[in-house]
Design a protein around this motif. Structure first.
Motif, PDB file in Angstrom:
ATOM      1  N   LEU A  40       0.776  -1.204  -0.036  1.00 23.32           N
ATOM      2  CA  LEU A  40       0.012   0.089   0.083  1.00 23.32           C
ATOM      3  C   LEU A  40       0.800   1.351  -0.040  1.00 23.32           C
ATOM      4  N   ALA A  41       1.940   1.292   0.774  1.00 19.54           N
ATOM      5  CA  ALA A  41       2.739   2.460   0.957  1.00 19.54           C
ATOM      6  C   ALA A  41       3.358   2.468  -0.486  1.00 19.54           C
ATOM      7  N   ASP A  42       3.917   1.402  -0.915  1.00 13.76           N
ATOM      8  CA  ASP A  42       4.467   1.729  -2.344  1.00 13.76           C
ATOM      9  C   ASP A  42       3.559   2.113  -3.429  1.00 13.76           C
ATOM     10  N   ALA A  43       2.282   1.750  -3.344  1.00 11.85           N
ATOM     11  CA  ALA A  43       1.219   2.068  -4.143  1.00 11.85           C
ATOM     12  C   ALA A  43       0.972   3.678  -4.005  1.00 11.85           C
ATOM     13  N   PHE A  44       1.141   4.167  -3.129  1.00 13.39           N
ATOM     14  CA  PHE A  44       0.925   5.666  -2.819  1.00 13.39           C
ATOM     15  C   PHE A  44       2.124   6.347  -3.214  1.00 13.39           C
ATOM     16  N   VAL A  45       3.447   5.693  -3.035  1.00 12.97           N
ATOM     17  CA  VAL A  45       4.747   6.325  -3.407  1.00 12.97           C
ATOM     18  C   VAL A  45       4.534   6.396  -5.056  1.00 12.97           C
ATOM     19  N   TYR A  46       4.084   5.223  -5.699  1.00  9.90           N
ATOM     20  CA  TYR A  46       3.965   5.294  -7.002  1.00  9.90           C
ATOM     21  C   TYR A  46       2.949   6.351  -7.454  1.00  9.90           C
ATOM     22  N   GLY A  47       2.018   6.551  -6.952  1.00 12.65           N
ATOM     23  CA  GLY A  47       1.005   7.569  -7.214  1.00 12.65           C
ATOM     24  C   GLY A  47       1.746   8.916  -7.003  1.00 12.65           C
ATOM     25  N   LEU A  48       2.050   9.144  -5.884  1.00 14.31           N
ATOM     26  CA  LEU A  48       3.006  10.472  -5.792  1.00 14.31           C
ATOM     27  C   LEU A  48       3.971  10.626  -6.735  1.00 14.31           C
ATOM     28  N   SER A  49       4.809   9.704  -7.216  1.00 12.39           N
ATOM     29  CA  SER A  49       5.785   9.777  -8.119  1.00 12.39           C
ATOM     30  C   SER A  49       5.217  10.307  -9.481  1.00 12.39           C
ATOM     31  N   LEU A  50       4.044   9.386  -9.551  1.00 12.58           N
ATOM     32  CA  LEU A  50       3.343   9.623 -11.059  1.00 12.58           C
ATOM     33  C   LEU A  50       2.805  11.000 -11.029  1.00 12.58           C
ATOM     34  N   TYR A  51       2.427  11.879  -9.973  1.00 12.20           N
ATOM     35  CA  TYR A  51       2.128  13.266  -9.832  1.00 12.20           C
ATOM     36  C   TYR A  51       3.377  14.002 -10.173  1.00 12.20           C
ATOM     37  N   ALA A  52       4.575  13.413  -9.669  1.00 14.52           N
ATOM     38  CA  ALA A  52       5.624  14.478  -9.724  1.00 14.52           C
ATOM     39  C   ALA A  52       6.364  14.392 -11.126  1.00 14.52           C
ATOM     40  N   VAL A  53       5.941  13.612 -12.050  1.00 16.10           N
ATOM     41  CA  VAL A  53       6.553  13.438 -13.356  1.00 16.10           C
ATOM     42  C   VAL A  53       6.521  14.728 -14.066  1.00 16.10           C
ATOM     43  N   GLY A  54       7.611  15.333 -14.621  1.00 15.21           N
ATOM     44  CA  GLY A  54       7.617  16.381 -15.241  1.00 15.21           C
ATOM     45  C   GLY A  54       7.347  17.812 -14.521  1.00 15.21           C
ATOM     46  N   LYS A  55       7.419  17.520 -13.232  1.00 20.65           N
ATOM     47  CA  LYS A  55       7.256  18.667 -12.402  1.00 20.65           C
ATOM     48  C   LYS A  55       8.837  19.280 -11.990  1.00 20.65           C
ATOM     49  N   ALA A  56       8.743  20.358 -11.172  1.00 16.44           N
ATOM     50  CA  ALA A  56      10.102  20.878 -10.853  1.00 16.44           C
ATOM     51  C   ALA A  56      10.722  19.997  -9.713  1.00 16.44           C
ATOM     52  N   VAL A  57      12.071  20.015  -9.482  1.00 10.25           N
ATOM     53  CA  VAL A  57      12.645  19.137  -8.325  1.00 10.25           C
ATOM     54  C   VAL A  57      12.125  19.324  -7.209  1.00 10.25           C
ATOM     55  N   THR A  58      11.733  20.619  -6.865  1.00  8.19           N
ATOM     56  CA  THR A  58      11.082  20.826  -5.446  1.00  8.19           C
ATOM     57  C   THR A  58       9.735  20.008  -5.231  1.00  8.19           C
ATOM     58  N   LYS A  59       8.939  19.821  -6.354  1.00 10.39           N
ATOM     59  CA  LYS A  59       7.694  18.960  -6.455  1.00 10.39           C
ATOM     60  C   LYS A  59       8.110  17.614  -6.425  1.00 10.39           C
ATOM     61  N   LYS A  60       8.810  17.390  -6.945  1.00  5.12           N
ATOM     62  CA  LYS A  60       9.388  15.747  -6.784  1.00  5.12           C
ATOM     63  C   LYS A  60      10.110  15.397  -5.428  1.00  5.12           C
ATOM     64  N   ALA A  61      10.824  16.395  -4.985  1.00 10.27           N
ATOM     65  CA  ALA A  61      11.206  15.921  -3.662  1.00 10.27           C
ATOM     66  C   ALA A  61      10.182  16.092  -2.544  1.00 10.27           C
ATOM     67  N   SER A  62       9.497  16.870  -2.624  1.00 12.63           N
ATOM     68  CA  SER A  62       8.089  16.813  -1.817  1.00 12.63           C
ATOM     69  C   SER A  62       7.288  15.766  -1.789  1.00 12.63           C
ATOM     70  N   ALA A  63       7.180  15.198  -3.145  1.00 13.42           N
ATOM     71  CA  ALA A  63       6.604  13.944  -3.312  1.00 13.42           C
ATOM     72  C   ALA A  63       7.335  12.877  -2.453  1.00 13.42           C
ATOM     73  N   ALA A  64       8.319  12.735  -2.906  1.00  9.33           N
ATOM     74  CA  ALA A  64       9.272  11.792  -2.037  1.00  9.33           C
ATOM     75  C   ALA A  64       9.239  11.845  -0.756  1.00  9.33           C
ATOM     76  N   ARG A  65       9.312  13.188  -0.071  1.00 15.10           N
ATOM     77  CA  ARG A  65       9.215  13.207   1.439  1.00 15.10           C
ATOM     78  C   ARG A  65       7.962  12.607   1.824  1.00 15.10           C
ATOM     79  N   VAL A  66       6.696  13.102   1.197  1.00  9.82           N
ATOM     80  CA  VAL A  66       5.401  12.581   1.791  1.00  9.82           C
ATOM     81  C   VAL A  66       5.425  11.205   1.592  1.00  9.82           C
ATOM     82  N   SER A  67       6.072  10.461   0.778  1.00 10.26           N
ATOM     83  CA  SER A  67       5.901   8.992   0.549  1.00 10.26           C
ATOM     84  C   SER A  67       6.860   8.354   1.567  1.00 10.26           C
ATOM     85  N   GLY A  68       7.861   8.912   1.805  1.00  9.46           N
ATOM     86  CA  GLY A  68       8.820   8.578   3.194  1.00  9.46           C
ATOM     87  C   GLY A  68       8.055   8.581   4.427  1.00  9.46           C
TER      88      GLY A  68
END
Length: 190
Positions: A40-68
């Motif tokens: 489930l955590a992985d599914a959330f991570v992949y969903g957040l990572s999907l959101y971050a595709v094509g976004k700025a580095v700060t958005k990607k890092a924010s998505a990764a931090r939330v998933s962590g």
């Protein structure tokens, strides 16, 4: 390309979460329950990572931090479940644990194969890589615990692997939060 990979990873992990959750409850296995929550955590991570595709580095890092943080929270929840079952007891079903563990292992090997070509990408893709590799080790542990439950007739191997998987989940979450902070530093200095 990242988007298609993440959609496939999300689909595999969401399906395996439901499968392992239901069969983990039936098998009374903390190892399978821990692994289902990890899925489930992985599914959330992949969903957040999907959101971050094509976004700025700060958005990607924010998505990764939330998933962590999500992964840390789920890991602590599993540790509490291990303690509950240690106190109140359980009767894990070894055959079901092994069979479901093998299915989950095959699913996670497929995820590792899918994500391997993106592991050097942004922090959101490195987070996905970390989750997938950790899952393979967790699945091997679940299979081993099922075998040990069958051999010993004891519930303790299942409780032990549930605790170990929970610790791996927390460790992976902490690693991802650290990497997200590191990724944000250069962006903040601009």
């Amino acid at each position: 390309m990242e988007r298609n990979t993440l959609v496939a990873l999300l689909s595999i992990n969401a399906f395996m979460f439901f499968l392992e959750l239901v069969l983990g409850l039936i098998a009374q296995s903390t190892g399978l329950l821990a692994d289902s929550l990890d899925m489930l955590a992985d599914a959330f991570v992949y969903g957040l990572s999907l959101y971050a595709v094509g976004k700025a580095v700060t958005k990607k890092a924010s998505a990764a931090r939330v998933s962590g943080y999500l992964q840390i929270l789920l890991g602590v929840g599993v540790l509490l479940e291990v303690i509950r079952r240690l106190v109140f007891g359980s009767e894990p079903q070894s055959t079901l644990i092994v069979v479901v563990g093998i299915v989950a292992l095959l699913a996670n090997v497929a995820c590792v194969a899918l994500i391997s070509k993106h592991r050097a990408g942004g922090v959101h893709m490195r987070a996905s890589w970390i989750f997938s590799v950790n899952d393979v080790f967790a699945n091997l542990g679940v299979i081993l615990s099922g075998c040990l439950v069958a051999i010993t007739g004891s519930r303790y191997p299942d409780l032990l692997i549930g605790m170990i998987i929970a610790a791996l989940v927390v460790r992976g979450g902490l690693q991802i939060v650290r990497e997200a902070r590191e990724a944000e530093k250069p962006a903040q200095n601009l």
